[in-house]
Design a protein around this motif. Structure first.
Motif, PDB file in Angstrom:
ATOM      1  N   HIS A 207      34.607  42.091  42.262  1.00  0.00           N
ATOM      2  CA  HIS A 207      34.850  42.263  40.831  1.00  0.00           C
ATOM      3  C   HIS A 207      36.059  43.161  40.609  1.00  0.00           C
ATOM      4  O   HIS A 207      36.132  44.261  41.153  1.00  0.00           O
ATOM      5  N   LEU A 208      37.004  42.694  39.801  1.00  0.00           N
ATOM      6  CA  LEU A 208      38.168  43.477  39.411  1.00  0.00           C
ATOM      7  C   LEU A 208      38.106  43.682  37.901  1.00  0.00           C
ATOM      8  O   LEU A 208      38.257  42.722  37.135  1.00  0.00           O
ATOM      9  N   ASP A 209      37.877  44.903  37.491  1.00  0.00           N
ATOM     10  CA  ASP A 209      37.647  45.211  36.080  1.00  0.00           C
ATOM     11  C   ASP A 209      38.977  45.388  35.339  1.00  0.00           C
ATOM     12  O   ASP A 209      39.309  46.477  34.861  1.00  0.00           O
ATOM     13  N   VAL A 210      39.728  44.302  35.254  1.00  0.00           N
ATOM     14  CA  VAL A 210      41.014  44.329  34.551  1.00  0.00           C
ATOM     15  C   VAL A 210      40.756  44.289  33.053  1.00  0.00           C
ATOM     16  O   VAL A 210      39.954  43.481  32.571  1.00  0.00           O
ATOM     17  N   ALA A 211      41.425  45.144  32.315  1.00  0.00           N
ATOM     18  CA  ALA A 211      41.288  45.186  30.861  1.00  0.00           C
ATOM     19  C   ALA A 211      42.423  44.412  30.203  1.00  0.00           C
ATOM     20  O   ALA A 211      43.489  44.207  30.800  1.00  0.00           O
ATOM     21  N   ALA A 212      42.187  43.992  28.967  1.00  0.00           N
ATOM     22  CA  ALA A 212      43.214  43.254  28.225  1.00  0.00           C
ATOM     23  C   ALA A 212      44.467  44.087  28.024  1.00  0.00           C
ATOM     24  O   ALA A 212      45.563  43.541  27.828  1.00  0.00           O
ATOM     25  N   THR A 213      44.335  45.404  28.078  1.00  0.00           N
ATOM     26  CA  THR A 213      45.487  46.302  27.904  1.00  0.00           C
ATOM     27  C   THR A 213      46.261  46.527  29.195  1.00  0.00           C
ATOM     28  O   THR A 213      47.322  47.168  29.186  1.00  0.00           O
ATOM     29  N   ASP A 214      45.740  46.022  30.334  1.00  0.00           N
ATOM     30  CA  ASP A 214      46.420  46.189  31.622  1.00  0.00           C
ATOM     31  C   ASP A 214      47.441  45.067  31.814  1.00  0.00           C
ATOM     32  O   ASP A 214      47.055  43.898  31.930  1.00  0.00           O
ATOM     33  N   PRO A 215      48.720  45.379  31.856  1.00  0.00           N
ATOM     34  CA  PRO A 215      49.708  44.322  32.124  1.00  0.00           C
ATOM     35  C   PRO A 215      49.478  43.734  33.517  1.00  0.00           C
ATOM     36  O   PRO A 215      49.198  44.457  34.468  1.00  0.00           O
ATOM     37  N   VAL A 216      49.590  42.410  33.609  1.00  0.00           N
ATOM     38  CA  VAL A 216      49.443  41.744  34.905  1.00  0.00           C
ATOM     39  C   VAL A 216      50.833  41.543  35.496  1.00  0.00           C
ATOM     40  O   VAL A 216      51.619  40.743  34.996  1.00  0.00           O
ATOM     41  N   PRO A 217      51.175  42.278  36.574  1.00  0.00           N
ATOM     42  CA  PRO A 217      52.529  42.199  37.130  1.00  0.00           C
ATOM     43  C   PRO A 217      52.819  40.825  37.728  1.00  0.00           C
ATOM     44  O   PRO A 217      51.904  40.142  38.202  1.00  0.00           O
ATOM     45  N   PRO A 218      54.074  40.415  37.738  1.00  0.00           N
ATOM     46  CA  PRO A 218      54.430  39.120  38.336  1.00  0.00           C
ATOM     47  C   PRO A 218      54.384  39.181  39.855  1.00  0.00           C
ATOM     48  O   PRO A 218      54.795  40.181  40.465  1.00  0.00           O
ATOM     49  N   VAL A 219      53.856  38.124  40.466  1.00  0.00           N
ATOM     50  CA  VAL A 219      53.780  38.015  41.918  1.00  0.00           C
ATOM     51  C   VAL A 219      54.445  36.714  42.346  1.00  0.00           C
ATOM     52  O   VAL A 219      54.130  35.638  41.820  1.00  0.00           O
ATOM     53  N   ALA A 220      55.366  36.807  43.284  1.00  0.00           N
ATOM     54  CA  ALA A 220      56.098  35.632  43.755  1.00  0.00           C
ATOM     55  C   ALA A 220      55.295  34.891  44.817  1.00  0.00           C
ATOM     56  O   ALA A 220      54.538  35.500  45.578  1.00  0.00           O
ATOM     57  N   LEU A 221      55.468  33.574  44.856  1.00  0.00           N
ATOM     58  CA  LEU A 221      54.859  32.740  45.888  1.00  0.00           C
ATOM     59  C   LEU A 221      55.967  32.045  46.661  1.00  0.00           C
ATOM     60  O   LEU A 221      56.733  31.256  46.099  1.00  0.00           O
ATOM     61  N   LEU A 222      56.070  32.346  47.950  1.00  0.00           N
ATOM     62  CA  LEU A 222      57.071  31.747  48.826  1.00  0.00           C
ATOM     63  C   LEU A 222      56.379  30.806  49.799  1.00  0.00           C
ATOM     64  O   LEU A 222      55.253  31.072  50.228  1.00  0.00           O
ATOM     65  N   THR A 223      57.031  29.708  50.157  1.00  0.00           N
ATOM     66  CA  THR A 223      56.442  28.732  51.064  1.00  0.00           C
ATOM     67  C   THR A 223      57.362  28.484  52.248  1.00  0.00           C
ATOM     68  O   THR A 223      58.565  28.225  52.069  1.00  0.00           O
ATOM     69  N   ALA A 224      56.809  28.559  53.439  1.00  0.00           N
ATOM     70  CA  ALA A 224      57.585  28.295  54.645  1.00  0.00           C
ATOM     71  C   ALA A 224      57.885  26.809  54.770  1.00  0.00           C
ATOM     72  O   ALA A 224      56.997  25.978  54.575  1.00  0.00           O
TER      73      ALA A 224
END
Length: 333
Positions: A202-219
């Motif tokens: 469980h990750l108790d993320v709140a609506a006020t917590d900005p969700v940082p961008p995460v990159a997806l790289l593929t080999a």
């Protein structure tokens, strides 16, 4: 459970997607149907279920954001607090594997949350939306579905959010749980869920917590790894590397990823879509031993898409690298 009657109280929340699409001017289909229209198209009546519905979004699944799902979790929590016994989410199938897993991480409710959709829009012969919605409501109202985690119901098959993925572009049987198989099914309105995941997170993320961008790289063969050098410059807070096989990349890419891991969390997953990333089998430069030694985090059994969801929410909570690594380990048990 709703104590006022013997009925199970199920609430359906519409987010759009193919299940809600009709023809639009200019050609093709787009989401136009709300919750009332979807529940009104159910092929048969419901027994032992009190059903109501609401519309949360009307958009293609590809347009959903991770922040939308935090708000959706809040709406689900409100419904459960009001006495609802189970919730059904209808949405586009393009992103069900990611959004269902996001809700699995965000919600610690014991009440069933069931995500469904359609591979054929209402205007096509054999449209599967009404049947999927009916079965999803039955699953959401079943005692067997409690305390299992978020479920995906497609084609009368019940999948755990952690394992499900879309494996075909058009077939109604597109959804599979690679490596472990589905955990249940529906037959003649009977709900069976004989298999249960061993652990939840469980990750108790709140609506006020900005969700940082995460990159997806593929080999890919011949990749010189230059994308990895631009990740930090582009403002990403983390990255997921979908490596070859058990978690391998080219020599040049290994060097770039090692440098990147000094700046942000970098998770190593497998692009194969099934199986667990290795830890100590291969010893060549660019192998999993080499990459983990350079500071990358093993994704374990999570595929790259779900690994990105977990990393995004962990970063929203400000988790350090060791706690992120422990989370991936836990979900591989």
């Amino acid at each position: 459970m709703n104590d006022a009657t013997d009925e199970r109280w199920v609430h359906a929340i519409a987010l759009g997607g193919t299940i809600a699409m009709t023809e639009v001017a200019g050609g093709g289909v787009a989401p136009t149907l709300g919750a009332a229209e979807l529940t009104g198209a159910l092929p048969v009546g419901l027994t032992g279920v009190r059903l109501d519905a609401s519309t949360f979004r009307e958009m293609p699944g590809a347009h959903l954001e991770l922040a939308d799902l935090v708000l959706l979790r809040d709406r689900i929590d409100e419904l459960f607090a009001a006495g609802v016994d189970g919730v059904v989410i209808t949405q586009g199938t393009d992103t069900i594997e990611e959004t269902a897993f996001a809700l699995e991480l965000l919600s610690d409710a014991e009440q069933p949350i069931v995500v469904t959709g359609a591979m054929r829009h209402p205007g096509r012969p054999g449209a599967d939306g009404p049947a999927n919605l009916l079965a999803a409501i039955q699953v959401a109202g079943a005692e067997e579905s409690r305390a299992v985690g978020v479920l995906v119901l497609m084609d009368e098959v019940v999948h755990a959010a952690r394992f499900v993925r879309k494996a075909h572009t058009f077939r109604p049987s597109a959804f599979v749980s690679t490596g472990v198989g589905p955990i249940g099914w529906v037959t003649e309105e009977r709900v069976r869920v004989p298999v249960r995941p061993a652990s939840r997170l469980h990750l108790d993320v709140a609506a006020t917590d900005p969700v940082p961008p995460v990159a997806l790289l593929t080999a890919v063969v011949g990749d010189d790894g230059r994308f990895a050098t631009a990740v930090a410059e582009l403002g990403y807070a983390g990255a997921v590397m979908a490596g070859f096989g058990a978690g391998h990349v080219s020599l040049r890419q290994a060097e770039y990823l090692g440098d990147l891991a000094k700046e942000m969390p970098v998770v190593l997953a497998s692009r194969t879509g099934a199986g667990e990333t290795a830890r100590a089998t291969y010893g060549f430069p660019g192998s999993e031993r080499d990459l983990l030694g350079r500071g990358l985090i093993g994704a374990g059994s999570l595929d790259p898409f779900k690994a990105r969801v977990l990393l995004s929410y962990a970063l929203a909570l400000g988790w350090p690298v060791d706690r992120i690594a422990a989370a991936f380990e836990r979900l591989s048990r």
